[in-house]
Write a protein that holds these residues in place. Structure first.
Motif, short mmCIF file in Angstrom:
data_model
loop_
_atom_site.label_atom_id
_atom_site.label_comp_id
_atom_site.label_asym_id
_atom_site.label_seq_id
_atom_site.Cartn_x
_atom_site.Cartn_y
_atom_site.Cartn_z
N LEU A 1 -41.53 -25.15 -5.09
CA LEU A 1 -41.97 -26.38 -5.61
C LEU A 1 -43.28 -26.87 -4.79
N VAL A 2 -44.35 -26.88 -5.72
CA VAL A 2 -45.64 -27.00 -4.82
C VAL A 2 -46.40 -27.89 -5.56
N THR A 3 -46.59 -27.90 -6.79
CA THR A 3 -47.59 -28.86 -7.54
C THR A 3 -46.67 -30.03 -8.13
N VAL A 4 -47.49 -30.93 -8.65
CA VAL A 4 -46.65 -32.24 -9.27
C VAL A 4 -46.08 -31.67 -10.52
N SER A 5 -46.74 -30.57 -11.15
CA SER A 5 -45.98 -29.97 -12.52
C SER A 5 -44.63 -29.47 -12.08
N ASP A 6 -44.55 -28.81 -10.83
CA ASP A 6 -43.41 -28.46 -10.40
C ASP A 6 -42.46 -29.06 -10.43
N TRP A 7 -42.48 -30.41 -9.74
CA TRP A 7 -41.71 -31.37 -9.50
C TRP A 7 -41.10 -32.04 -10.65
N GLU A 8 -41.94 -32.24 -11.69
CA GLU A 8 -41.87 -33.04 -12.88
C GLU A 8 -40.98 -31.86 -13.80
N ASN A 9 -41.06 -30.73 -13.69
CA ASN A 9 -40.30 -29.97 -14.71
C ASN A 9 -39.00 -29.38 -14.10
N ALA A 10 -38.46 -29.78 -12.83
CA ALA A 10 -37.64 -29.18 -12.15
C ALA A 10 -36.06 -29.93 -12.42
N ASP A 11 -36.33 -30.98 -13.18
CA ASP A 11 -34.84 -31.78 -13.37
C ASP A 11 -33.90 -30.94 -14.11
N PHE A 12 -34.41 -30.25 -15.05
CA PHE A 12 -33.28 -29.42 -16.01
C PHE A 12 -32.68 -28.47 -14.88
N LEU A 13 -33.46 -27.96 -14.03
CA LEU A 13 -32.86 -27.00 -13.13
C LEU A 13 -31.85 -27.65 -12.17
N LEU A 14 -32.23 -28.88 -11.66
CA LEU A 14 -31.29 -29.60 -10.73
C LEU A 14 -30.40 -29.80 -11.71
N ALA A 15 -30.10 -30.43 -12.80
CA ALA A 15 -29.10 -30.74 -13.34
C ALA A 15 -27.91 -29.48 -13.85
N ALA A 16 -28.80 -28.18 -14.10
CA ALA A 16 -27.82 -27.35 -14.05
C ALA A 16 -27.21 -26.52 -12.90
N HIS A 17 -27.83 -26.94 -11.82
CA HIS A 17 -27.38 -26.57 -10.50
C HIS A 17 -25.97 -27.56 -10.15
N ALA A 18 -26.42 -28.78 -10.32
CA ALA A 18 -25.28 -29.68 -10.25
C ALA A 18 -23.75 -29.37 -11.13
N LEU A 19 -24.37 -29.14 -12.52
CA LEU A 19 -23.26 -28.59 -13.55
C LEU A 19 -22.67 -27.29 -12.87
N SER A 20 -23.30 -26.36 -12.41
CA SER A 20 -22.59 -25.25 -11.70
C SER A 20 -21.59 -25.66 -10.60
N ALA A 21 -22.16 -26.52 -9.62
CA ALA A 21 -21.19 -26.84 -8.73
C ALA A 21 -20.13 -27.51 -9.11
N ARG B 1 -18.32 -27.38 -12.01
CA ARG B 1 -17.60 -26.20 -12.68
C ARG B 1 -16.92 -25.45 -11.46
N ASP B 2 -17.75 -25.32 -10.40
CA ASP B 2 -16.93 -24.42 -9.44
C ASP B 2 -15.93 -25.21 -8.50
N GLY B 3 -15.63 -26.39 -8.75
CA GLY B 3 -14.81 -27.28 -8.03
C GLY B 3 -15.36 -27.85 -6.76
N THR C 1 -18.46 -32.88 -4.86
CA THR C 1 -19.39 -33.29 -3.76
C THR C 1 -20.83 -32.82 -3.77
N TYR C 2 -20.82 -31.56 -3.72
CA TYR C 2 -22.17 -31.20 -3.87
C TYR C 2 -23.06 -31.40 -5.14
N ALA C 3 -22.27 -31.34 -6.44
CA ALA C 3 -22.99 -31.90 -7.54
C ALA C 3 -23.40 -33.27 -7.11
N ARG C 4 -22.68 -34.15 -6.76
CA ARG C 4 -23.17 -35.51 -6.63
C ARG C 4 -24.45 -35.45 -5.57
N ASP C 5 -24.47 -34.69 -4.53
CA ASP C 5 -25.51 -34.65 -3.52
C ASP C 5 -26.76 -34.08 -4.19
N LEU C 6 -26.77 -33.14 -5.14
CA LEU C 6 -27.73 -32.70 -5.85
C LEU C 6 -28.37 -33.81 -6.80
#
Length: 965
Positions: free
Chosen positions: A709-729, A731-733, A736-741
């Motif tokens: 995550l280097v540019t402004v475009s990177d930060w502004e396009n990363a939210d779906f990836l963050l949501a997917a990461h939280a969903l994975s956490a 789903r895997d039980g 707490t990690y999902a909340r922190d993400l």
């Protein structure tokens, strides 16, 4: 070019010939395929393909053939144009369209690439031809093909199974070119058949000699044949040389017959051919041609594998009529053949042998002369540049004048060629002709920037700024330099460069553009929205004063950015609509219009005017098909995001699958910024996570999280990836990690565009379940703040609905959630409606309102099932079961993954259109989709139906009484 005539004698290769004939029979019945034939020069690759494809015409196939040569590398799409028999200089039909696309328009900063729309038009032509009639395409000597033609071949090979198309690539093992190696790996990974030709066996060599000389060879002739090492062309050429030697030595003038030769006492033939190489054998054979013919043909080699008589006459300083006699002789001798309005060397090795025989110094001079001749004849600039690059690195006055005069056109038409020639000529005049050096270096910097070679463009721009005298050119270089620096995340340096450019007091046009650029940087780097707005509006006023359309449109897009960050979407929509009106459909502003269209779609989505957003998406697709970047990567990703929120997840995945990876080593071809790659992986991972497709979700998460995550475009396009990461956490039980993400969304940078409200209800839900009421309250407050900003400017829409969901979850009150569910139903947001109903069901169950809870749970699950969201179904069941609520016994029916019932609504439409005989371009036009997206739909249909051709799709569709909807 049509199929070649079969060879006079073709011996051996029975298994390979049978394989080709089987592929021809398959394509004749609608089953596409891909073949790669390789082997050393002269081993019989072309002869094999000619014989193997010979039945195609009788089976109703059309065969189209092109042969690349060394000059082909520099001419974008040359080989594909030749194969499809499209003459870009033709005054009518396809030639006119392709010529117009290849010329294109240079754009305000020379950033619009004409190559891609021309390629897209050619690929659409292949679609149409293969739909009308089974098509066989042969690219001979593909090792010399230009990179654009190689890319087009790759794209065809990716979808060859869904067309009546047989692709045949013929290649030598050398020269080794990485683009060709990459293509080879790519097509073989997609089930292409590989045929590697080796030498003929001893008995096959003997049989071939018998066929060529009219009788069985004696011992000496067999010994001579051994020198050919099983290479048929080598053998033919040696026998031809030997035959001519004997004819020349014959006293009575009777035709020589090699089979009648008498052996010496030692058993060796009385005639030998000292031939250490195939090239020397060919050269020795050609020495029997008259000197005038050899001189003419040697000059012709400088023009390429094929040439025009008028160009050759100009190169030799003669009239075309004087070419008649030597060229007729060459045609009669079988050295050259006629091909449309051109002449072509019969075999690439003949062309190579003649060219190699020219002394290097003379060859350099002839290339330089050929460049001038072609320029006077009005040849395209890229052909002239090819000749200059094929000569010496030395630069004379004419070359310098020509390059300076044609730099802009060449950079637009053939940027790779332009970069090489501009660098060469600029180096020559550095320190001696400063004005011309400035012109060339500026053109080089723009070309490198356009090619995405940022480090080289930066270096070039800095070099020019140190020595430049023209203030306007300096301003343009600083514009490019700032864009480069910003695109790689060096934002503070980009701001400094822009401010320095403004302190130099450039002319009004560049001052307006630079101020608009500075406004964008202030918003992104400092988060100073107020300063960004005042700077952007000042830039807009200045651009309007000088009537600079690009400056007006650019400044308006920056004003839009500020208004969108403030959540003033009503004003933002008016601003972006005005920008679109200013730039119009002028191809010069195509890049800027594409940006404005993206902004318009985003704004409409946030106003919950989803049908209008989809109409804008269709308009953007149509425009992209008409002439913008046909890879459409960012557009396709934006389409997937739209389909995610509107519940068309299958269509979203199709759009993402259409973001083609153009080979194993190339990632997401067509994306100018890094940020959309994160959105690509994030959207794919999020859908896969909700559908409990763990392998796909993990693959995209790993790929996305590996991106920096280097540019402004990177930060502004990363939210779906963050949501997917939280969903994975979750789903895997690990909630707490999902909340922190998800909690990291509460700390976004000032001035950042990211819409956090769409993810905050999940954060509140998880935080409440974990008894983290402090964080839940903070998330509710953040969502309310975003909703208040939105409501202050626009009719209540997305953020307001999200804030109500957060409030209901925090208060344990199902009523706000049910009201929001009704809103989502009204604006067609089924996924968010299902989420709201699930949460309401849980809260109703907690209040012991079991019947209502079960009703709402069943509604939510039905909607999840329609989306294929199996993880959400399991989560909803688990949450409700804690309070003793279970769904009814019917449950939901999951769509099957195989067969006609597995097709999505869009896939059903496409399948029925295929059954009607419509080509992919026709389907794309009818459904307002890109041709590539239609290809992806057809690929999915083939997989779900378990069939292997469009013909079989039609059969299945007709068996289900499919009619067009």
């Amino acid at each position: 070019m049509g199929p070649l005539a079969p060879p006079e004698a073709f011996i051996g290769r029975e298994a390979e010939t049978a394989l080709l004939r089987e592929l021809v029979r398959k394509v004749a019945t609608g089953h596409g395929g891909s073949l790669w034939v390789e082997g050393e020069p002269g081993i019989g690759k072309t002869s094999l393909v000619t014989v193997g494809l010979a039945e195609g015409h009788a089976l109703g196939c059309r065969t189209m053939w092109a042969t690349a040569d060394e000059m082909s590398r520099h001419a974008p799409l040359h080989v594909l144009l030749d194969c499809l028999q499209v003459d870009p200089h033709d005054a009518g039909g396809r030639g006119t369209q392709i010529s117009r696309l290849l010329r294109g328009a240079p754009g305000a900063l020379g950033l619009t690439e004409p190559l891609w729309p021309a390629m897209e038009a050619l690929l659409a032509l292949v679609d149409e031809l293969s739909t009308a009639k089974p098509l066989i395409m042969v690219m001979d000597d593909i090792q010399w093909a230009d990179e654009a033609s190689l890319l087009a071949w790759h794209r065809l090979a990716q979808v060859v199974e869904q067309q009546s198309l047989l692709l045949v690539a013929v290649s030598r093992p050398v020269p080794q070119r990485e683009p060709v190696n990459r293509l080879r790996r790519s097509v073989l990974s997609h089930d292409a058949v590989l045929v590697s030709l080796g030498p003929l066996a001893t008995d096959e060599v003997s049989e071939l000699v018998t066929a060529l000389v009219g009788g069985p060879p004696d011992t000496g002739l067999r010994h001579l044949a051994d020198n050919a090492a099983g290479n048929p062309l080598y053998l033919r050429e040696m026998l031809e040389v030997l035959l001519r030697q004997r004819e020349a030595a014959s006293d009575d003038g009777t035709p020589a017959r090699l089979a009648d030769s008498s052996a010496t006492e030692s058993g060796a033939a009385p005639w030998t051919v000292p031939a250490p190489s195939l090239s020397s054998v060919i050269t020795r054979r050609l020495n029997f041609l008259p000197a005038e013919v050899l001189e003419t043909l040697s000059a012709a080699t400088l023009l390429g594998q094929e040439f025009m008589v008028t160009d050759l006459a100009g190169l030799l300083g003669a009239s075309p009529s004087t070419m008649l006699s030597p060229l007729r002789y060459a045609i009669a001798a079988g050295v050259v053949v006629e091909h449309n309005r051109l002449l072509r060397f019969r075999h690439p090795l003949i062309h190579q042998a003649l060219r190699d025989a020219i002394p290097p110094a003379l060859r350099v001079a002839l290339h330089r002369q050929a460049a001038e001749v072609l320029d006077k004849a009005g040849a395209p600039v890229e052909r002239v540049a090819e000749q200059l690059l094929s000569g010496s690195d030395a630069v004379d006055g004419w070359t310098l004048d020509w390059t300076v005069g044609h730099a802009a056109t060449l950079a637009h038409r053939a940027p790779e060629i332009a970069a090489r020639l501009l660098q060469q000529v600029a180096d020559h005049c550095a320190g001696t002709e400063p004005e011309r050096w400035e012109v060339l270096t500026a053109a080089l910097a723009k070309t490198l920037f356009r090619l995405g070679r940022n480090a080289e463009a930066e270096r070039c721009a800095w070099q020019l700024l140190e020595l430049a005298h023209d203030p306007e050119r300096s301003a343009e270089m600083r514009w490019i330099l700032a864009r480069v620096l910003f695109s790689v995340g060096r934002n503070q340096q980009a701001v400094a460069v822009t401010e320095q450019a403004l302190r130099a007091h450039p002319a009004s046009m560049w001052r307006a553009r630079l101020q608009a650029l500075l406004a964008m940087f202030l918003r992104a780097e400092a988060g100073d929205v107020a300063a960004a707005e005042s700077t952007a509006r000042a830039a807009l006023t200045l651009a309007e004063d000088v009537e600079d359309k690009f400056g007006i449109g650019y400044a308006l897009c920056v004003v839009w950015l500020v208004e969108a960050v403030r959540r003033d979407f009503r004003s933002a929509l008016a601003t972006v609509n005005r920008a679109l009106e200013v730039v119009g459909d002028d191809p010069e502003y195509r890049d800027l219009r594409s940006w404005a269209l993206d902004n318009q779609i985003f704004t409409l989505q946030n106003l919950d005017r989803l049908s209008e957003a989809e109409a804008s998406l269709h308009a953007a697709v149509t425009e992209a098909e008409r002439g913008a970047d046909p890879t459409q990567a960012s557009l396709l990703i934006g389409t997937a995001v739209h389909y995610f929120w509107t519940g068309r997840w299958d269509d979203a995945l199709t759009a993402l699958a259409s973001v083609v990876v153009e080979g194993p080593e190339v990632t997401h071809y067509g994306l100018r910024e890094h940020g959309p790659i994160l959105l690509y992986h994030g959207t794919a991972a999020l859908i896969a996570g909700h559908r409990d497709d763990r392998d796909t979700a993990r693959r995209h998460l790993e790929a996305g999280l590996a991106q920096p995550l280097v540019t402004v475009s990177d930060w502004e396009n990363a939210d779906f990836l963050l949501a997917a990461h939280a969903l994975s956490a979750e789903r895997d039980g690990d909630p707490t990690y999902a909340r922190d993400l998800l909690a990291t969304l509460l700390d976004i940078r000032p001035g950042q565009m990211t819409l956090i409200h769409q993810w905050l209800p999940d954060l509140v839900r998880i935080a409440v379940d974990l008894d983290d009421f402090k964080l839940a309250q903070k998330a509710c407050a953040a969502c309310a703040t975003e909703a208040e900003a939105e409501a202050a400017y626009s009719d209540p829409a997305r953020a307001v609905a999200a804030a109500e969901r957060c409030r209901g979850l925090m208060a344990g009150d199902p009523e706000p959630l049910l009201a929001v569910a009704d809103h989502y139903e009204a604006v067609s947001r089924p996924f968010e409606r299902a989420q709201s109903l699930e949460d309401a069901a849980v809260l109703l169950a907690r209040k012991r309102q079991t019947t209502q809870a079960r009703t709402r749970l069943n509604e939510a699950v039905e909607m999840y099932a329609a989306l294929g969201a199996s993880w959400d179904i399991r989560r909803a069941d688990t949450r409700a079961r804690r309070y003793g609520v279970r769904r009814g016994v019917r449950g939901s029916r999951k769509r099957p993954s195989f067969g006609w019932e597995a097709l999505s609504p869009t896939e059903l439409k496409v399948a029925r259109m295929v059954a009607e005989g419509m080509s992919n371009p026709e389907i794309a036009t009818d459904l307002f989709l890109s041709r590539r997206t239609v290809q992806t739909h057809v690929s999915h249909i083939l997989g779900k139906l378990g069939v292997h051709s469009r013909v079989e799709i039609a059969t299945v569709a007709l068996s289900h009484n499919g009619v067009r909807p």
